[in-house]
Design an enzyme around this catalytic site. Structure first.
Site, PDB file in Angstrom:
ATOM      1  N   SER A 119       7.185  19.554  46.310  1.00  9.39           N
ATOM      2  CA  SER A 119       7.180  18.517  45.339  1.00  9.39           C
ATOM      3  C   SER A 119       8.509  18.233  44.834  1.00  9.39           C
ATOM      4  O   SER A 119       8.500  17.344  44.095  1.00  9.39           O
ATOM      5  CB  SER A 119       6.177  19.126  44.170  1.00  9.39           C
ATOM      6  OG  SER A 119       6.987  20.845  43.935  1.00  9.39           O
ATOM      7  N   HIS A 140       2.733  15.433  50.169  1.00  7.82           N
ATOM      8  CA  HIS A 140       2.808  16.171  49.051  1.00  7.82           C
ATOM      9  C   HIS A 140       1.323  16.016  48.273  1.00  7.82           C
ATOM     10  O   HIS A 140       0.871  15.013  47.851  1.00  7.82           O
ATOM     11  CB  HIS A 140       3.732  15.784  48.053  1.00  7.82           C
ATOM     12  CG  HIS A 140       3.714  16.289  46.690  1.00  7.82           C
ATOM     13  ND1 HIS A 140       4.047  15.663  45.470  1.00  7.82           N
ATOM     14  CD2 HIS A 140       3.473  17.706  46.171  1.00  7.82           C
ATOM     15  CE1 HIS A 140       3.993  16.648  44.448  1.00  7.82           C
ATOM     16  NE2 HIS A 140       3.796  17.710  44.778  1.00  7.82           N
ATOM     17  N   GLU A 152       0.994  12.087  48.259  1.00 11.82           N
ATOM     18  CA  GLU A 152       2.168  11.111  47.931  1.00 11.82           C
ATOM     19  C   GLU A 152       2.946  11.537  49.309  1.00 11.82           C
ATOM     20  O   GLU A 152       3.360  12.920  49.586  1.00 11.82           O
ATOM     21  CB  GLU A 152       3.062  11.779  46.920  1.00 11.82           C
ATOM     22  CG  GLU A 152       4.313  11.085  46.555  1.00 11.82           C
ATOM     23  CD  GLU A 152       4.911  11.791  45.240  1.00 11.82           C
ATOM     24  OE1 GLU A 152       5.374  11.082  44.599  1.00 11.82           O
ATOM     25  OE2 GLU A 152       4.767  12.949  45.012  1.00 11.82           O
ATOM     26  N   ASN A 190       6.221  13.622  40.309  1.00 11.27           N
ATOM     27  CA  ASN A 190       6.810  14.593  39.561  1.00 11.27           C
ATOM     28  C   ASN A 190       7.877  14.174  38.683  1.00 11.27           C
ATOM     29  O   ASN A 190       8.364  14.879  37.760  1.00 11.27           O
ATOM     30  CB  ASN A 190       7.286  15.699  40.464  1.00 11.27           C
ATOM     31  CG  ASN A 190       6.115  16.404  40.796  1.00 11.27           C
ATOM     32  OD1 ASN A 190       5.432  16.831  40.084  1.00 11.27           O
ATOM     33  ND2 ASN A 190       6.283  17.429  41.942  1.00 11.27           N
TER      34      ASN A 190
HETATM   35  N1  3HC Z   1     -10.777  23.780  43.771  1.00 13.32           N
HETATM   36  C1  3HC Z   1     -11.774  23.042  43.964  1.00 13.32           C
HETATM   37  N2  3HC Z   1     -12.596  22.295  43.280  1.00 13.32           N
HETATM   38  C2  3HC Z   1     -12.352  22.675  41.657  1.00 13.32           C
HETATM   39  C3  3HC Z   1     -11.247  23.374  41.289  1.00 13.32           C
HETATM   40  C4  3HC Z   1     -10.378  24.031  42.374  1.00 13.32           C
HETATM   41  N3  3HC Z   1      -9.490  24.798  41.961  1.00 13.32           N
HETATM   42  N4  3HC Z   1     -11.155  23.420  39.994  1.00 13.32           N
HETATM   43  C5  3HC Z   1     -12.061  22.559  39.602  1.00 13.32           C
HETATM   44  N5  3HC Z   1     -12.938  22.105  40.767  1.00 13.32           N
HETATM   45  C6  3HC Z   1     -13.948  21.105  40.893  1.00 13.32           C
HETATM   46  C7  3HC Z   1     -15.129  21.555  40.091  1.00 13.32           C
HETATM   47  O1  3HC Z   1     -15.971  22.212  40.909  1.00 13.32           O
HETATM   48  C8  3HC Z   1     -16.021  20.196  39.623  1.00 13.32           C
HETATM   49  O2  3HC Z   1     -16.625  19.745  40.475  1.00 13.32           O
HETATM   50  P1  3HC Z   1     -17.925  18.598  40.463  1.00 13.32           P
HETATM   51  O3  3HC Z   1     -17.578  17.565  39.793  1.00 13.32           O
HETATM   52  O4  3HC Z   1     -18.343  18.402  41.971  1.00 13.32           O
HETATM   53  O5  3HC Z   1     -18.842  19.533  39.727  1.00 13.32           O
HETATM   54  C9  3HC Z   1     -14.852  19.496  39.189  1.00 13.32           C
HETATM   55  O6  3HC Z   1     -13.520  19.758  39.861  1.00 13.32           O
HETATM   56  C10 3HC Z   1     -14.555  19.243  37.783  1.00 13.32           C
HETATM   57  O7  3HC Z   1     -14.272  20.636  37.205  1.00 13.32           O
HETATM   58  P2  3HC Z   1     -14.774  21.083  36.209  1.00 13.32           P
HETATM   59  O8  3HC Z   1     -15.962  20.506  35.402  1.00 13.32           O
HETATM   60  O9  3HC Z   1     -14.756  22.870  35.982  1.00 13.32           O
HETATM   61  O10 3HC Z   1     -13.652  21.195  34.998  1.00 13.32           O
HETATM   62  P3  3HC Z   1     -12.719  19.867  34.707  1.00 13.32           P
HETATM   63  O11 3HC Z   1     -13.942  18.552  34.450  1.00 13.32           O
HETATM   64  O12 3HC Z   1     -12.229  20.343  33.213  1.00 13.32           O
HETATM   65  O13 3HC Z   1     -11.684  19.598  35.736  1.00 13.32           O
HETATM   66  C11 3HC Z   1      -9.859  19.553  36.778  1.00 13.32           C
HETATM   67  C12 3HC Z   1     -10.786  20.279  35.990  1.00 13.32           C
HETATM   68  C13 3HC Z   1     -10.181  18.936  37.975  1.00 13.32           C
HETATM   69  C14 3HC Z   1      -8.684  20.453  36.992  1.00 13.32           C
HETATM   70  C15 3HC Z   1      -9.128  18.595  35.733  1.00 13.32           C
HETATM   71  O14 3HC Z   1      -9.136  19.228  34.363  1.00 13.32           O
HETATM   72  C16 3HC Z   1      -8.257  17.587  35.987  1.00 13.32           C
HETATM   73  O15 3HC Z   1      -8.294  16.904  36.761  1.00 13.32           O
HETATM   74  N6  3HC Z   1      -6.716  17.897  35.515  1.00 13.32           N
HETATM   75  C17 3HC Z   1      -5.373  17.536  36.003  1.00 13.32           C
HETATM   76  C18 3HC Z   1      -5.077  18.012  37.101  1.00 13.32           C
HETATM   77  C19 3HC Z   1      -3.805  17.412  37.642  1.00 13.32           C
HETATM   78  O16 3HC Z   1      -3.115  16.759  36.668  1.00 13.32           O
HETATM   79  N7  3HC Z   1      -3.243  17.795  38.603  1.00 13.32           N
HETATM   80  C20 3HC Z   1      -2.010  17.437  39.237  1.00 13.32           C
HETATM   81  C21 3HC Z   1      -0.927  18.372  39.053  1.00 13.32           C
HETATM   82  S1  3HC Z   1       0.429  17.890  39.466  1.00 13.32           S
HETATM   83  C22 3HC Z   1       0.811  18.731  40.951  1.00 13.32           C
HETATM   84  O17 3HC Z   1      -0.073  19.464  41.438  1.00 13.32           O
HETATM   85  C23 3HC Z   1       1.838  18.174  41.935  1.00 13.32           C
HETATM   86  C24 3HC Z   1       2.813  19.547  41.789  1.00 13.32           C
HETATM   87  O18 3HC Z   1       3.902  19.264  42.804  1.00 13.32           O
HETATM   88  C25 3HC Z   1       3.301  20.052  40.611  1.00 13.32           C
END
Ligand code: 3HC
Length: 283
Positions: A119, A140, A152, A190
């Site tokens: 990242s 990424h 990315e 990021n």
């Molecule tokens: N693995 C697989 N599927 C997952 C999961 C996981 N760890 N966590 C959640 N899910 C799925 C669920 O099964 C659900 O699927 P469905 O719609 O088919 O039923 C769906 O995602 C939604 O999950 P939930 O209903 O349990 O919960 P939320 O609606 O609150 O969603 C979330 C959870 C998807 C994590 C949401 O809160 C979100 O999008 N958050 C932001 C995540 C984000 O910004 N990520 C980027 C981070 S930056 C990064 O990674 C870069 C690095 O370099 C730092």
């Protein structure tokens, strides 16, 4: 070049998420890590998530079995010899990643593409550990990988058009939207996201507001799916600190200075969801 076999280095949350997405898309995947226990945990997590998709009616039972059959585990980096694409997803440490790229360059076939899920670390720097810098690229992914739509892609200074095309095609076949960045610290996402998360930690450290109110501010005021402190916990506070350190060091600009509270949390081993505690507690 047609990619059929993908070798993934590192079976943590990113590596196992990439593996799950790739087996579901029909690729043969070899997931490598240092210990059998880590591989078992990754395989169990992938099976659990696929079972959940079957329960929800989003995946057929037979397709689940076929996907899992495409996943192999490995404790030997030499198993990368037949891979068309290697995706490295280990800890954000330039020396460790550099050593892995050096070894992979000696193991992999000549036409193989070597990608990093980093990242923040320079792709040009990682490529300098190999004799094939034109075949090294950043891929990424975002956490949780099976859910997040973005890939990315980062071009190192020497990355070829052909390698870029391979990464874009693989990304699209995994169902991802691909964006392309030059090899600039933090790339696109990021550089935007992590200073915001870091600033949320400053708000908390300065006692400006409670963690719940900081998070609610961004959830209800900006429609973010989760607040910045909860997101920092999801990403991993060690990962966030590593990115901030790179931004701070590479640009030399104080606007990227990591918050002291972030450093303290990492020193205390409170790394977020993966260790059961960060700004919040997890079961
Ligand atoms: N693995 C697989 N599927 C997952 C999961 C996981 N760890 N966590 C959640 N899910 C799925 C669920 O099964 C659900 O699927 P469905 O719609 O088919 O039923 C769906 O995602 C939604 O999950 P939930 O209903 O349990 O919960 P939320 O609606 O609150 O969603 C979330 C959870 C998807 C994590 C949401 O809160 C979100 O999008 N958050 C932001 C995540 C984000 O910004 N990520 C980027 C981070 S930056 C990064 O990674 C870069 C690095 O370099 C730092």
């Amino acid at each position: 070049m047609t990619v059929e076999i993908i070798f993934i280095v590192g079976a943590g949350q990113m590596g196992s998420g990439i593996a799950q997405t790739a087996i579901q898309a029909g690729y043969q995947v070899i997931l490598y890590d240092l210990e059998e226990g880590i591989l078992e945990k990754a395989r169990a997590g992938i099976a659990k998530r696929l079972n959940r998709l079957v329960e929800k009616g989003k995946l057929g039972g037979e397709e689940k079995e076929k996907s899992l059959a495409r996943l192999a585990g490995s404790l030997d980096l030499n198993d990368a010899r037949d891979a068309d694409l290697v995706i490295e997803a280990v800890i954000e440490d330039e020396a460790i990643k550099g050593e892995i790229f050096k070894k992979l360059d000696g193991i992999c076939k000549g036409e193989a593409v070597l990608a990093s899920n980093t990242s923040s670390i320079s792709i040009t720097q990682l490529a300098a550990n190999t004799k094939r810098p034109e075949q090294v690229i950043g891929m990424h992914f975002f956490n949780p990988v099976p859910v997040m739509k973005l890939l990315e892609i980062t071009r190192g200074l020497n990355t070829s058009e052909e390698t870029l095309k391979v990464a874009q095609e693989v990304g699209q076949s995994l169902g991802k939207v691909t964006i392309v960045s030059k090899d600039s610290p933090g790339f696109i996402v990021n550089r935007l996201l992590d200073p915001m998360l870091n600033e949320a930690i400053y708000l908390l450290d300065e006692g400006v507001a409670s963690k719940e109110d900081i998070d609610s501010g961004m959830v209800y005021g900006c429609n973010h799916p989760m607040g910045p402190l909860a997101l920092a916990d999801l990403i991993g506070l060690d990962v966030l600190l590593a990115v901030m350190e790179v931004l701070y060091r590479e640009y030399g600009d104080p606007k990227y200075r990591p918050c002291p509270l972030l450093r303290r949390m990492v020193r205390a081993g409170k790394l977020g969801k993966k260790t059961g505690e960060g700004f919040y507690k997890y079961d």
